[in-house]
Structures are given as structure tokens and as C-alpha cells.
Design an enzyme around this catalytic site. Sequence first.
Site, mmCIF file in Angstrom:
data_model
loop_
_atom_site.group_PDB
_atom_site.id
_atom_site.type_symbol
_atom_site.label_atom_id
_atom_site.label_comp_id
_atom_site.label_asym_id
_atom_site.label_seq_id
_atom_site.Cartn_x
_atom_site.Cartn_y
_atom_site.Cartn_z
ATOM 1 C CG PHE A 175 35.284 2.253 69.360
ATOM 2 C CD1 PHE A 175 34.479 2.529 70.456
ATOM 3 C CD2 PHE A 175 35.574 3.272 68.475
ATOM 4 C CE1 PHE A 175 33.987 3.806 70.663
ATOM 5 C CE2 PHE A 175 35.087 4.556 68.677
ATOM 6 C CZ PHE A 175 34.288 4.823 69.764
ATOM 7 C CD GLU A 176 32.747 -5.114 71.346
ATOM 8 O OE1 GLU A 176 33.166 -5.654 72.376
ATOM 9 O OE2 GLU A 176 31.597 -5.262 70.921
ATOM 10 N N GLY A 177 35.523 -3.071 67.858
ATOM 11 C CA GLY A 177 35.581 -3.386 66.431
ATOM 12 C C GLY A 177 37.019 -3.413 65.915
#
Lengths: 256, 321
Positions: free
Chosen positions: A53-55
Site C-alpha cells: 500500500f502507498e501509505g
Amino acid sequence: MTSSNRYTASEILTVLSARALENGQLVFAGIGIPLLAATLAQRLGRPGLTILFEGGVIGAFVEPGKLPPSTNDQRCTKRANMVLGSADVLLLLQRGYVDIGFMGGAQIDQYGNLNSSFIGDPDAPKVRLPGSGGGNDISSLTNMIVAMKHEKRRFVEQVDFITSPGYLRGQNSRTDAGLPAGGVFRVITELAVFGFDAETRRIKVLSLNPGVTAEEVQDNTGFPLTFDDGVTVTEPPTNEELETLRMLDPERLFTA
Amino acid sequence: MPSSDVQSYATLREDLAKRDRSLREKVVSLEEAAGLVRDGMQVGIGGSTMSRTPMALIWELIRQGRKQLSCSRCIVSTDGDLLFGGGVADEIVTSWFAQGILWGLSKVMRHHVEAGDKRYQEWSHLAMGMRFRAGGMGVPFLPIRSMLGSDLMPLRPEAKEFDCPFTGEKLLLVPALNPDVAIIHVQRCDAYGNAQIDGLQFMDIDLALAANSVILTTERIVSNDQIRRMPDHTKIPFMCVDAVVEVPYGAAPHECYGLYEPMMKHMEAYVAQVNADPVEGMKAYLDRFVYGPKNWTEFLSLIGMEEIVEASRQGRSMYND
């Protein structure tokens, strides 16, 4: 738009997207259908599927009934292998570690370019959309699957603005622009599954969803479609696929 | 200063040399901390989307009537609405700006940006990260391989296409971003500003190193001894930090990793109210929840004990097996 009342449009979209993912792959997933489809694939016998995930998460196993409201919430880190900075997880795409980028789309064109920035003139937009997020990076740097609702206004000949590049203007234009790696290879909608011609890089129908006709797909698309020589009909969602999906999203946050 | 202007290395070094980087106590009140942010500054905001947003400080900036800020953050959600609607920011520099994926487009952002009275300067997510990282490294730019070929490239002439001198490949150079001040919310830090961040760190470390000053808001202030027992958990070192404010639930109604999840009933009511009328709905929200309360704790009591307890229960469940 589905011919069946066994499942919603979002549900078949999610099920077909999950089928496109293989055990062992590293998948960079956006929020919504992509996250749900990747999680569904894990639950349907592909536990070796690694979700990024880009988080800043590598290897998430999202809990049933606790879907994160974005890819930047704590729920994304549950049972993950690693938590790292957002820029660093995106750099894994640039280095080439990720097999598949998986995104939703607001507007797509015949070369797989996606617009999530502006409807109308960017200098005086009719609608200012949310923007790229990691979309531009994912689509620039890895092979990509797009899962989206099939509507005429979303499937257009040319997008108003290329936020996330597909094959730009077709042929070699993507490589020539400085994007030698990756590119969109599947578009999945509630009506059909699409690929791209190896030479022209134009979108084409690979298979029709159960109960959907070629005319129906064309009528909901804003440009003349090409159909692959051996267009097939996709197997309908199984009970196991639908039951598992509903267990993951009992409140129907993403599958209403 | 426009946010795209890259500062010279001499200026960066001079500005840093002027700061008191010694190991000293920096604890101030929320009001005093907000006073360090002056009209027209470029403000870097820590956290992302609905996570570890320094909401109490943003809330106080609105109350103090700060103006003409240019705010940068990796991903912006309702904090951006409040910065625009509260009259604090004229420009937001980010990669994504909506209220949250669950709610679709932000009518507040749309209202201001489509009318042309506020600017949303869009970059890719990686570009935002490399802009802060270049700023933190003391170099004027970093090369990336995204944004090339897309319409984001002509939209951002501040980024320069460049042929690599080693391989001849096309690259995009993104300019360093060195905010005048960074505002970052953390789980805990000591009085000197040694900050320990649990969970997702987003771009906060690069942001802290890049900025010309850093204000930390923290769920709790712990002793320096406690920091020294777990130095590997310290993500932002004291010498970057200029002020420390203890604000329990300082990211509400957004989440703070391991402590509380977003307060979704409040968020849903907020979204319904401002999207129904981005001007009057926002004004009513600000009157009730920002200008109305006498302090942050009173704001929390307006969110309500039931919702805060539930968000805390969910937040702490991260550590359950």
C-alpha cells in the site's frame, strides 16, 4: 447492468479482478475494489500474494469487516511484513520489485490512459477531481490492472487529461516518453475484460462477462471497440467467491 | 514565496545555522506554537489522508486567523477543506485532495479551486516524497521516473525533463521543497523534541529534515530517559525541532496509529454538512466546532465521549492478536 441478481456490478468487478492475481505476486493496490480484490485473492487460496500500500506497507492481510477507509490508515498494516515511508514504498515500484499495480479509474481512453485530475479544461475545469495520488507513479513504473465501472462517459476516445499514463498515443509513444517499463495490460469492468494490442497498444475486448452481449459493451463505450478474435465468455462468480467477498466487506463499503 | 522556488544552498545553510539546535526544552502551549506560523509561510503538514493529521494546530491556526499560507502534504483530506474553508491557505501542494475515498469528491475543494480563489498544485505522490527528500538532503532536486509523458508534466513546469549524463535516459527532476515550517503530530516525544512515531511514518522524517522549523504536537510528553531506553523508535531527532506541544487526541477526528481510529460519525456528519453547501455548511461547522469551543478539550467533548471511546477501542485493537 449485470444480467444476474446474484451479484452487484461492484461484486463481479471485484471477483474478476481477484481472478487476475496469482499466488506469489507482489501487488501494489489502491483503495476500494483493488484492495478488496487482492484481499479476496489471498483468501481464495493465494496466501502468498503480497499486497503493498502507498501509505507504506509491505505484505498486508486486511481483516474481514475491518477494511481500511484509505491506504494510509492503521488497518492497512495489520499482520504486514514491514511498515516503511510512503516515498520508500513507491521507490520499490521504481526499482522494479513490484509485479502488478492495481488501481481504480474515473475516466479511461482507448490507449489505457487514466484521468483523475480534471473534467474539462485544466485551466478552468468543469470539475476538479482529487488528482493522482500514487496513480501516476504506479502506472508509470509497473504493469497495471485497472478495475472500473463501465459507463460511456468514463470510457472515452481521449481523456481530458492524462493523470496516469497508459500507452499515451499508442505504438511506442510510452517508451519514447521515458517510460520503458510497465503499462496497463488488463482493464476489468462489470461488462467485460480488456487487453491491449501488442503493436497499436489500443484497447480490445478479450472476454465478455456472463450474460453480457458485445452490443451492450459497445453501447456503453464512447469509441468503436475492437473485439479479439477468440472472445470468450467469463465464468460467473462462484458461491465461494461471493460468500468470501461478503465476509470481507459485510457493511458493503466498497461493494454496494 | 512561491512553493516552487528552490532555495540556494547558501540560504539553506544560513537559515539552519541561525537556529538553536542545542538539547534544550521546547515545550509551549498550542496558542504559542501557532504563533510561530506566520502569514504567507509555506507550511509542510505531517501524516497522510486521515492519519496523524496535526489537526489541533490547524484548528488553532484557523482560530488565530492566519492567512495566505501555502500548505504541502503527501495526501490531503478534510484538513485541506478546513485550511481552504477557514481562510488560512491560498494554495495546497499535494498529490491527492478529497475528503476520503468513502465520500468521493470534496465539494469544498471543488468550490474554491473551480472558482479560482484557491489553488491546488498537483504532483504525483512519489514526486511529493522526492521533493521533501531533496529538501532534507540539502540538494536542489532529485530525479524520478514517473510523471514523464503524462499531462502532469506540462502542468508542473517547475519539474524539468532531463537526459541522464550516464545513460542518456529521460528523467524528471523534481525541485526540493523546504517548507518554512513543518507541523507534525506524533504519539510521543520528550521536551527536547525527540519524536517516536508508531506505525506509518509517511513522509514525516524527510519533511522534518527539510523544513526551516518544526513544530511537534504530541499525544504525550515523555522523559528523555524513556526516549533513551528505545532510541531505535526515535524517528525525528531533537535538533530538527523548535517547539513541542502536548495535545492528547491532537489528530481528532482523524486517527493516530495504535491510539485511535478516525471518528467516523463526526466525519460523516461533517462531510454531509459541507458537501450540501460548501460555503454555509463550512461556516456553520467552523462556528460550532472551531470558533465555538474555548479550548481543544472542549472541541473533543463536542465530538462526544461515546465516539472517542469507540475510536480508541478500535485504535488500540491494532495490538490485539
